[in-house]
Design a protein around this motif. Structure first.
Motif, PDB file in Angstrom:
ATOM      1  N   GLU A 162      -5.020   5.158 -10.487  1.00 17.59           N
ATOM      2  CA  GLU A 162      -4.239   4.198 -11.267  1.00 17.59           C
ATOM      3  C   GLU A 162      -3.309   3.326 -10.432  1.00 17.59           C
ATOM      4  OE1 GLU A 162      -2.844   5.694 -15.147  1.00 17.59           O
ATOM      5  OE2 GLU A 162      -3.835   7.587 -14.598  1.00 17.59           O
ATOM      6  N   VAL A 163      -3.172   3.653  -9.165  1.00 17.00           N
ATOM      7  CA  VAL A 163      -2.457   2.771  -8.222  1.00 17.00           C
ATOM      8  C   VAL A 163      -3.469   2.449  -7.124  1.00 17.00           C
ATOM      9  CG1 VAL A 163      -0.393   2.436  -6.818  1.00 17.00           C
ATOM     10  CG2 VAL A 163      -0.324   4.011  -8.771  1.00 17.00           C
ATOM     11  N   PRO A 164      -4.346   1.475  -7.356  1.00 21.62           N
ATOM     12  CA  PRO A 164      -5.552   1.294  -6.538  1.00 21.62           C
ATOM     13  C   PRO A 164      -5.336   1.150  -5.037  1.00 21.62           C
ATOM     14  CG  PRO A 164      -5.676  -0.018  -8.543  1.00 21.62           C
ATOM     15  CD  PRO A 164      -4.284   0.522  -8.476  1.00 21.62           C
ATOM     16  N   ARG A 165      -4.228   0.577  -4.587  1.00 17.09           N
ATOM     17  CA  ARG A 165      -4.039   0.365  -3.149  1.00 17.09           C
ATOM     18  C   ARG A 165      -3.169   1.447  -2.517  1.00 17.09           C
ATOM     19  NH1 ARG A 165      -3.122  -5.731  -1.359  1.00 17.09           N
ATOM     20  NH2 ARG A 165      -3.786  -4.690   0.564  1.00 17.09           N
ATOM     21  N   SER A 166      -2.937   2.512  -3.246  1.00 11.30           N
ATOM     22  CA  SER A 166      -2.105   3.590  -2.713  1.00 11.30           C
ATOM     23  C   SER A 166      -2.877   4.424  -1.688  1.00 11.30           C
ATOM     24  CB  SER A 166      -1.620   4.489  -3.850  1.00 11.30           C
ATOM     25  OG  SER A 166      -2.726   5.048  -4.538  1.00 11.30           O
ATOM     26  N   ARG A 167      -2.122   5.059  -0.793  1.00  8.90           N
ATOM     27  CA  ARG A 167      -2.657   6.025   0.159  1.00  8.90           C
ATOM     28  C   ARG A 167      -2.081   7.380  -0.246  1.00  8.90           C
ATOM     29  NH1 ARG A 167       0.050   3.954   5.148  1.00  8.90           N
ATOM     30  NH2 ARG A 167       1.492   3.155   3.574  1.00  8.90           N
ATOM     31  N   GLU A 207       0.857  -1.191   0.000  1.00  9.79           N
ATOM     32  CA  GLU A 207       0.000   0.000   0.000  1.00  9.79           C
ATOM     33  C   GLU A 207       0.892   1.240   0.000  1.00  9.79           C
ATOM     34  OE1 GLU A 207      -2.631  -0.261   3.322  1.00  9.79           O
ATOM     35  OE2 GLU A 207      -3.790  -1.921   2.465  1.00  9.79           O
ATOM     36  N   PRO A 208       1.385   1.621  -1.173  1.00  6.46           N
ATOM     37  CA  PRO A 208       2.341   2.733  -1.231  1.00  6.46           C
ATOM     38  C   PRO A 208       1.756   4.039  -0.710  1.00  6.46           C
ATOM     39  CG  PRO A 208       1.644   2.056  -3.426  1.00  6.46           C
ATOM     40  CD  PRO A 208       1.121   1.032  -2.479  1.00  6.46           C
ATOM     41  N   LEU A 209       2.609   4.779   0.009  1.00  5.11           N
ATOM     42  CA  LEU A 209       2.221   6.072   0.567  1.00  5.11           C
ATOM     43  C   LEU A 209       2.781   7.169  -0.333  1.00  5.11           C
ATOM     44  CD1 LEU A 209       0.950   7.678   2.893  1.00  5.11           C
ATOM     45  CD2 LEU A 209       3.114   7.442   4.134  1.00  5.11           C
ATOM     46  N   ILE A 210       1.890   8.043  -0.815  1.00  6.77           N
ATOM     47  CA  ILE A 210       2.234   9.047  -1.827  1.00  6.77           C
ATOM     48  C   ILE A 210       1.824  10.422  -1.322  1.00  6.77           C
ATOM     49  CG2 ILE A 210       1.754   9.848  -4.175  1.00  6.77           C
ATOM     50  CD1 ILE A 210       1.178   6.903  -4.903  1.00  6.77           C
ATOM     51  N   VAL A 211       2.677  11.417  -1.587  1.00  7.33           N
ATOM     52  CA  VAL A 211       2.364  12.801  -1.245  1.00  7.33           C
ATOM     53  C   VAL A 211       2.502  13.663  -2.500  1.00  7.33           C
ATOM     54  CG1 VAL A 211       3.094  14.847   0.037  1.00  7.33           C
ATOM     55  CG2 VAL A 211       3.000  12.615   1.181  1.00  7.33           C
ATOM     56  N   ASP A 212       1.456  14.434  -2.785  1.00  9.72           N
ATOM     57  CA  ASP A 212       1.454  15.393  -3.896  1.00  9.72           C
ATOM     58  C   ASP A 212       1.508  16.794  -3.301  1.00  9.72           C
ATOM     59  OD1 ASP A 212       1.017  16.877  -6.215  1.00  9.72           O
ATOM     60  OD2 ASP A 212      -1.147  16.471  -6.250  1.00  9.72           O
ATOM     61  N   LEU A 213       2.603  17.501  -3.541  1.00 11.92           N
ATOM     62  CA  LEU A 213       2.787  18.849  -3.015  1.00 11.92           C
ATOM     63  C   LEU A 213       2.410  19.885  -4.065  1.00 11.92           C
ATOM     64  CD1 LEU A 213       6.247  18.268  -1.286  1.00 11.92           C
ATOM     65  CD2 LEU A 213       4.002  18.340  -0.169  1.00 11.92           C
ATOM     66  N   CYS A 214       1.767  20.983  -3.641  1.00 17.55           N
ATOM     67  CA  CYS A 214       1.255  22.016  -4.560  1.00 17.55           C
ATOM     68  C   CYS A 214       0.222  21.396  -5.497  1.00 17.55           C
ATOM     69  CB  CYS A 214       2.384  22.662  -5.365  1.00 17.55           C
ATOM     70  SG  CYS A 214       3.781  23.268  -4.404  1.00 17.55           S
ATOM     71  N   GLU A 228       3.942  14.513  10.350  1.00 19.55           N
ATOM     72  CA  GLU A 228       3.599  13.207  10.908  1.00 19.55           C
ATOM     73  C   GLU A 228       3.963  12.051   9.974  1.00 19.55           C
ATOM     74  OE1 GLU A 228      -0.150  14.756   8.823  1.00 19.55           O
ATOM     75  OE2 GLU A 228       1.556  15.556   9.969  1.00 19.55           O
ATOM     76  N   LEU A 229       4.275  12.372   8.709  1.00 23.11           N
ATOM     77  CA  LEU A 229       4.633  11.328   7.743  1.00 23.11           C
ATOM     78  C   LEU A 229       6.132  11.265   7.467  1.00 23.11           C
ATOM     79  CD1 LEU A 229       1.797  11.717   5.062  1.00 23.11           C
ATOM     80  CD2 LEU A 229       1.865  10.204   7.054  1.00 23.11           C
ATOM     81  N   ASP A 230       6.909  12.030   8.200  1.00 19.85           N
ATOM     82  CA  ASP A 230       8.359  12.073   7.959  1.00 19.85           C
ATOM     83  C   ASP A 230       8.973  10.672   7.957  1.00 19.85           C
ATOM     84  OD1 ASP A 230       8.236  14.788   7.803  1.00 19.85           O
ATOM     85  OD2 ASP A 230       9.349  15.193   9.662  1.00 19.85           O
ATOM     86  N   GLY A 231       9.763  10.401   6.906  1.00 20.13           N
ATOM     87  CA  GLY A 231      10.484   9.146   6.814  1.00 20.13           C
ATOM     88  C   GLY A 231       9.658   7.939   6.428  1.00 20.13           C
ATOM     89  N   GLN A 232       8.375   8.153   6.021  1.00 23.78           N
ATOM     90  CA  GLN A 232       7.491   7.031   5.727  1.00 23.78           C
ATOM     91  C   GLN A 232       7.017   6.970   4.272  1.00 23.78           C
ATOM     92  OE1 GLN A 232       4.226   6.719   8.712  1.00 23.78           O
ATOM     93  NE2 GLN A 232       5.222   8.458   9.711  1.00 23.78           N
ATOM     94  N   VAL A 233       7.208   8.030   3.522  1.00 24.92           N
ATOM     95  CA  VAL A 233       6.568   8.168   2.204  1.00 24.92           C
ATOM     96  C   VAL A 233       7.379   7.451   1.128  1.00 24.92           C
ATOM     97  CG1 VAL A 233       5.787   9.837   0.486  1.00 24.92           C
ATOM     98  CG2 VAL A 233       5.540  10.346   2.938  1.00 24.92           C
ATOM     99  N   ASP A 234       6.671   6.786   0.224  1.00 25.79           N
ATOM    100  CA  ASP A 234       7.319   6.069  -0.877  1.00 25.79           C
ATOM    101  C   ASP A 234       7.577   6.968  -2.083  1.00 25.79           C
ATOM    102  OD1 ASP A 234       7.264   3.244   0.191  1.00 25.79           O
ATOM    103  OD2 ASP A 234       5.126   3.729   0.292  1.00 25.79           O
ATOM    104  N   LEU A 235       6.661   7.902  -2.338  1.00 23.84           N
ATOM    105  CA  LEU A 235       6.799   8.792  -3.496  1.00 23.84           C
ATOM    106  C   LEU A 235       6.323  10.186  -3.139  1.00 23.84           C
ATOM    107  CD1 LEU A 235       7.154   8.936  -6.802  1.00 23.84           C
ATOM    108  CD2 LEU A 235       4.661   9.019  -6.714  1.00 23.84           C
ATOM    109  N   VAL A 236       7.143  11.182  -3.433  1.00 30.93           N
ATOM    110  CA  VAL A 236       6.738  12.582  -3.365  1.00 30.93           C
ATOM    111  C   VAL A 236       6.730  13.113  -4.793  1.00 30.93           C
ATOM    112  CG1 VAL A 236       7.376  14.910  -2.625  1.00 30.93           C
ATOM    113  CG2 VAL A 236       7.611  12.990  -1.042  1.00 30.93           C
TER     114      VAL A 236
END
Length: 281
Positions: free
Chosen positions: A132-137, A112-119, A173-181
């Motif tokens: 398109e990545v159905p199990r992503s957060r 379950e990849p963790l993704i952050v979109d900035l701006c 709170e997500l520091d060091g945990q994200v798979d993709l920024v």
């Protein structure tokens, strides 16, 4: 030729004379929008059903108001988004950025990849990744209140979690945990203002366009944010102007904790986005 098709031909010439980059497409899209049909169905609109509001829409586009502001919608990959005054209209070139990011996430051995979109603006990138990545957060961050109005409409009912905040300090709170920024930040140099297309310069939010004298101020800030958020081995993807291809990868240097910094072309083979991987200790 029925009345509508004849009017579309006239509108095409008017838009071409006004310098609109895709006059035929825009004339047809406006006609389809006003008459409530698909572009391929314009010939089916009876002469008696011609709507004079079409010329109001054409006049707005002739004045270089973005097509998407007039129709209230923008298409991005497999999405139809709400857009209008106060939010950056997603561009086709960003689709290749998202495509690379999707492939990168799928290649990760993460359930379950963790993704952050900035701006995030309209939320286009975040929503495309969630779809398109159905199990992503997926978490999306936007500072500007006007843009958030549109982002909230777009992400409603989706798996995207939207946050109002500064991309430089958000989501501690997500520091060091994200798979993709990932980010499509402002990157136009202030010195290029006069060369920006009227659709963007006069209608997109200035905060979504310009970023210091060389256009890289926000990207420099995002580099630190991405390093903070990503787990070791996580990946950052940042869009930039085609003239900045030789500069952006150098922001993600080894001495700042990055590996494999590289630039990538868009579908027109122009430098469009940079990627890097957070170094694994």
């Amino acid at each position: 030729m029925n009345v509508l098709l004849a009017e579309v031909a006239q509108a095409t010439q008017r838009l071409a004379d006004a310098g609109v980059p895709s006059p035929r497409f825009d004339a047809e899209e406006l006609a389809a929008f006003v008459h409530g049909v698909g572009r391929g169905e314009l010939h089916r609109v009876a002469d008696a059903d011609f709507d004079a509001r079409y010329w109001e829409a054409v006049a707005r586009r002739e004045a270089r108001e973005p097509l998407q502001h007039i129709t209230g919608r923008a298409f991005f990959r497999y999405l139809e988004l709400y857009v209008g005054a106060g939010v950056f209209v997603p561009r086709p070139e960003t689709e290749s950025v998202v495509g690379w990011a999707i492939d990168a996430v799928r290649a990760m051995d993460v359930a379950e990849p963790l993704i952050v979109d900035l701006c995030t603006g309209s939320g286009a990138i975040a929503l495309a990744l969630a779809q398109e990545v159905p199990r992503s957060r997926v978490h999306a961050v936007e500072l500007d209140e006007s843009a958030l109005v549109w982002a909230r409409k777009n992400v409603e009912g989706s798996r995207v979690t939207l946050h109002q905040g500064d991309a430089r300090t958000a989501l501690g709170e997500l520091d060091g945990q994200v798979d993709l920024v990932i980010s499509n930040p402002p990157y136009i140099p202030l010195t290029e203002w006069e060369y920006v297309a009227p659709e963007a310069r006069d209608h997109d939010p200035q905060v979504a366009l310009f970023s210091g004298e060389d256009g890289l101020d926000v990207i420099r800030g995002l580099e630190r944010t991405a390093h903070r958020l990503l787990r070791p081995g996580g990946v950052v993807v940042v869009e930039h102007a085609d003239t900045q291809g030789g500069q952006v990868p150098w922001i993600f240097t080894e001495d700042r904790g990055w590996a494999d910094a590289a630039d990538h072309p868009d579908l027109n083979n122009r430098p469009r986005f940079a990627t890097a991987r957070r170094e694994v200790p």
